[in-house]
Design a protein around this motif. Sequence first.
Motif, PDB file in Angstrom:
ATOM      1  N   THR A 304      -9.413 -17.948   3.771  1.00 37.58           N
ATOM      2  CA  THR A 304      -8.091 -17.750   3.160  1.00 37.58           C
ATOM      3  C   THR A 304      -7.677 -16.280   3.212  1.00 37.58           C
ATOM      4  OG1 THR A 304      -8.514 -19.609   1.659  1.00 37.58           O
ATOM      5  CG2 THR A 304      -6.728 -18.098   1.073  1.00 37.58           C
ATOM      6  N   SER A 305      -8.602 -15.380   2.877  1.00 38.53           N
ATOM      7  CA  SER A 305      -8.293 -13.947   2.899  1.00 38.53           C
ATOM      8  C   SER A 305      -7.975 -13.478   4.314  1.00 38.53           C
ATOM      9  CB  SER A 305      -9.463 -13.146   2.336  1.00 38.53           C
ATOM     10  OG  SER A 305      -9.737 -13.518   1.003  1.00 38.53           O
ATOM     11  N   SER A 306      -8.696 -13.998   5.290  1.00 41.85           N
ATOM     12  CA  SER A 306      -8.453 -13.613   6.677  1.00 41.85           C
ATOM     13  C   SER A 306      -7.073 -14.049   7.135  1.00 41.85           C
ATOM     14  CB  SER A 306      -9.532 -14.228   7.573  1.00 41.85           C
ATOM     15  OG  SER A 306      -9.326 -13.898   8.926  1.00 41.85           O
ATOM     16  N   GLU A 307      -6.664 -15.235   6.719  1.00 39.81           N
ATOM     17  CA  GLU A 307      -5.324 -15.719   7.069  1.00 39.81           C
ATOM     18  C   GLU A 307      -4.246 -14.838   6.449  1.00 39.81           C
ATOM     19  OE1 GLU A 307      -5.397 -19.700   5.724  1.00 39.81           O
ATOM     20  OE2 GLU A 307      -6.533 -20.479   7.446  1.00 39.81           O
ATOM     21  N   THR A 311      -1.347 -12.354   8.164  1.00 39.10           N
ATOM     22  CA  THR A 311       0.067 -12.383   7.773  1.00 39.10           C
ATOM     23  C   THR A 311       0.566 -10.978   7.443  1.00 39.10           C
ATOM     24  OG1 THR A 311      -0.208 -14.627   6.881  1.00 39.10           O
ATOM     25  CG2 THR A 311       1.723 -13.377   6.156  1.00 39.10           C
ATOM     26  N   LEU A 312      -0.261 -10.197   6.718  1.00 34.90           N
ATOM     27  CA  LEU A 312       0.118  -8.823   6.377  1.00 34.90           C
ATOM     28  C   LEU A 312       0.275  -7.974   7.633  1.00 34.90           C
ATOM     29  CD1 LEU A 312       0.532  -6.480   4.395  1.00 34.90           C
ATOM     30  CD2 LEU A 312      -1.962  -6.201   4.334  1.00 34.90           C
ATOM     31  N   VAL A 313      -0.659  -8.091   8.557  1.00 32.12           N
ATOM     32  CA  VAL A 313      -0.582  -7.317   9.789  1.00 32.12           C
ATOM     33  C   VAL A 313       0.676  -7.669  10.568  1.00 32.12           C
ATOM     34  CG1 VAL A 313      -1.667  -6.990  12.044  1.00 32.12           C
ATOM     35  CG2 VAL A 313      -3.060  -6.949   9.984  1.00 32.12           C
ATOM     36  N   LYS A 314       0.990  -8.958  10.622  1.00 32.69           N
ATOM     37  CA  LYS A 314       2.206  -9.384  11.334  1.00 32.69           C
ATOM     38  C   LYS A 314       3.459  -8.834  10.646  1.00 32.69           C
ATOM     39  CE  LYS A 314       4.511 -11.857  14.385  1.00 32.69           C
ATOM     40  NZ  LYS A 314       5.875 -11.603  13.939  1.00 32.69           N
ATOM     41  N   ARG A 365       6.862   4.866  14.041  1.00 33.01           N
ATOM     42  CA  ARG A 365       5.547   5.291  14.513  1.00 33.01           C
ATOM     43  C   ARG A 365       4.513   5.263  13.392  1.00 33.01           C
ATOM     44  NH1 ARG A 365       7.425  10.498  18.182  1.00 33.01           N
ATOM     45  NH2 ARG A 365       8.463   9.305  19.835  1.00 33.01           N
ATOM     46  N   LEU A 366       4.916   5.673  12.205  1.00 33.98           N
ATOM     47  CA  LEU A 366       3.990   5.650  11.074  1.00 33.98           C
ATOM     48  C   LEU A 366       3.591   4.216  10.724  1.00 33.98           C
ATOM     49  CD1 LEU A 366       5.562   8.404   8.805  1.00 33.98           C
ATOM     50  CD2 LEU A 366       3.329   8.487   9.946  1.00 33.98           C
ATOM     51  N   TYR A 367       4.543   3.292  10.829  1.00 42.99           N
ATOM     52  CA  TYR A 367       4.217   1.891  10.571  1.00 42.99           C
ATOM     53  C   TYR A 367       3.213   1.365  11.608  1.00 42.99           C
ATOM     54  CZ  TYR A 367       7.448   0.789   6.773  1.00 42.99           C
ATOM     55  OH  TYR A 367       8.071   0.716   5.550  1.00 42.99           O
ATOM     56  N   ARG A 368       3.371   1.791  12.864  1.00 41.38           N
ATOM     57  CA  ARG A 368       2.420   1.360  13.892  1.00 41.38           C
ATOM     58  C   ARG A 368       1.028   1.929  13.613  1.00 41.38           C
ATOM     59  NH1 ARG A 368       6.741   2.391  17.632  1.00 41.38           N
ATOM     60  NH2 ARG A 368       5.714   4.305  18.358  1.00 41.38           N
ATOM     61  N   GLU A 369       0.992   3.203  13.198  1.00 46.13           N
ATOM     62  CA  GLU A 369      -0.298   3.800  12.852  1.00 46.13           C
ATOM     63  C   GLU A 369      -0.913   3.098  11.637  1.00 46.13           C
ATOM     64  OE1 GLU A 369      -0.001   7.981  12.343  1.00 46.13           O
ATOM     65  OE2 GLU A 369       1.099   8.308  14.209  1.00 46.13           O
ATOM     66  N   LEU A 370      -0.092   2.815  10.645  1.00 41.03           N
ATOM     67  CA  LEU A 370      -0.569   2.118   9.456  1.00 41.03           C
ATOM     68  C   LEU A 370      -1.122   0.748   9.827  1.00 41.03           C
ATOM     69  CD1 LEU A 370      -0.907   1.601   6.419  1.00 41.03           C
ATOM     70  CD2 LEU A 370       1.521   0.962   6.343  1.00 41.03           C
ATOM     71  N   ASN A 371      -0.435   0.052  10.728  1.00 40.43           N
ATOM     72  CA  ASN A 371      -0.894  -1.275  11.123  1.00 40.43           C
ATOM     73  C   ASN A 371      -2.244  -1.198  11.836  1.00 40.43           C
ATOM     74  OD1 ASN A 371      -0.011  -3.934  10.738  1.00 40.43           O
ATOM     75  ND2 ASN A 371       0.451  -4.159  12.912  1.00 40.43           N
TER      76      ASN A 371
END
Length: 524
Positions: A304-307, A311-314, A365-371
């Motif tokens: 469940t946590s992995s799913e 979702t957060l990464v997406k 760019r910061l969002y990409r680095e954060l991801n």
Amino acid sequence: MMGPEEDSMETLTLATSVATTTAASDYHSAISASQEIPGDPLLSAPVPPTFSLSPSSSFVDPPSYSDVVFTPFNPSNGAVSSSPSSSTSNYLRITVSDPVQESETVSTSLVPGSGSGGYFTYLITSRAKDGTDSRIRRRFRDFVTLADRLAESHRGLFVPVRPDKGVVEGQVMKSADFIEQRRIALERYLRRLAAHPVIGKSDELRVFLQAEGRLPLPTTTDVASRMLDGAVRLPRQLSGADVTGPEEVVQPAKGGRDLLRIFKELKQTVTNEWVGSRPAVVEEDREFLDRKDKMQDLELQLTTSSEHAETLVKAQQDIGETMGELGLAFIKLTKFETEEATFESQRTRAAEMKKVATAAVKASRLYRELNAQTVKHLDTLHEHLGIMLSVHTAFSDRSSALLTVQTLMSDLSSLNSRVEKLEAASSKIFGGDRARLRRVEELKETIRVTENAKCCAVKEYERIKDNNRSELERLDRQRHDDLLSMLKGFVISQVGYYEKIGSVWETVADEMHVYSREVEISEQ
């Protein structure tokens, strides 16, 4: 191919240098050098740097949190692991590189045409703690052999699962992406093996990493050959000329060489589950049964946590892409205002609008680095979910060993019963029945061999139980350390990057503040 507007967005001069990163890049924080505060370890504070006095105040101003957190460090360069458990490993570095295609002289594949394209070998470089450096080449089949040998010699341990071999591998293995993905997977597999406190010191791994030339470990016989050997052996077993020895019962019966044992254990399984008769030996370790149930619950929670992590990464990826599109839209608007402007105020507005575009690009760019940092930290969930496969295999080893003990004890009970019946029948005949007496002696010899096999099976079962117990304790410690490190890294990266993103927009808001004053004046 990007258009001129996209080129403009990517080459905007940023007020603050922002280092681009990939998903494989890492950061460490000042928290790693902190002094732990008693209580919740997540509340451990970083060691505060030297503060500066603000000219407009008499108190100490704390530094920006993001400035304290983000300090780049060199990658591991092939280091086995940074976890505490890796300190017991005999290897400091393991890398897999330089895939080279070799020609297959004889096709061994059962799939027509799948073996005609040859195979790839990989250069494996390792450095042991004693300073020994090794460079050898291995193919994927060698990794399969290594995994099989480890599974046989370390039953009950949580042996890391090797990468799967694709069914359609022969058709896609020429793909550069496939080869690179396999190289990465094999390198990760070897590092996990080396980080294991027992397997990292095993002779099998040492031979695999250091022995020159062809892999000296015995190769795995294919299923068809094992079944054929078992079929040839079966008539001798049925006649009593071939009895399962002690050296065979320490391995599971599923190999195929002992068909009679497979049938007997299948019968014992049916008897345990359907007939309802209680076997002589059962699993009575209540602590283990409770831990087994908890591991099933843990697997569900990890899934469940992995799913949710995916979702957060997406979602973060979508925000970064949307922010980039916003910057591109403002670039286009700026270009239009500049080219079509008839008043100087329009050109001024266009110049200020470019600041918004710049901020959007920086935020993207910061969002990409954060991801990338989010993926790196939350990948721990996927790692532990993968460990559950090894846990299931170790528990299966325990069940298989117990079933072997139960089957051998049932065999002994049946053999002793037959001996008693033959002796009773022979005693009714004056002088005894020589045929029956000879059969009794043969059965007693079979009982002796079976008794020895049972003793070996019991020892193997106890060894597997000890391995399960020690591995569960080790996994608890590892999970605590890994999840704690994951949460610290995740929280730090989220707070730090969002502060940086907020600072970007705060700068723009300060620069655009003059327009809000103009609006207030015009309204008055």
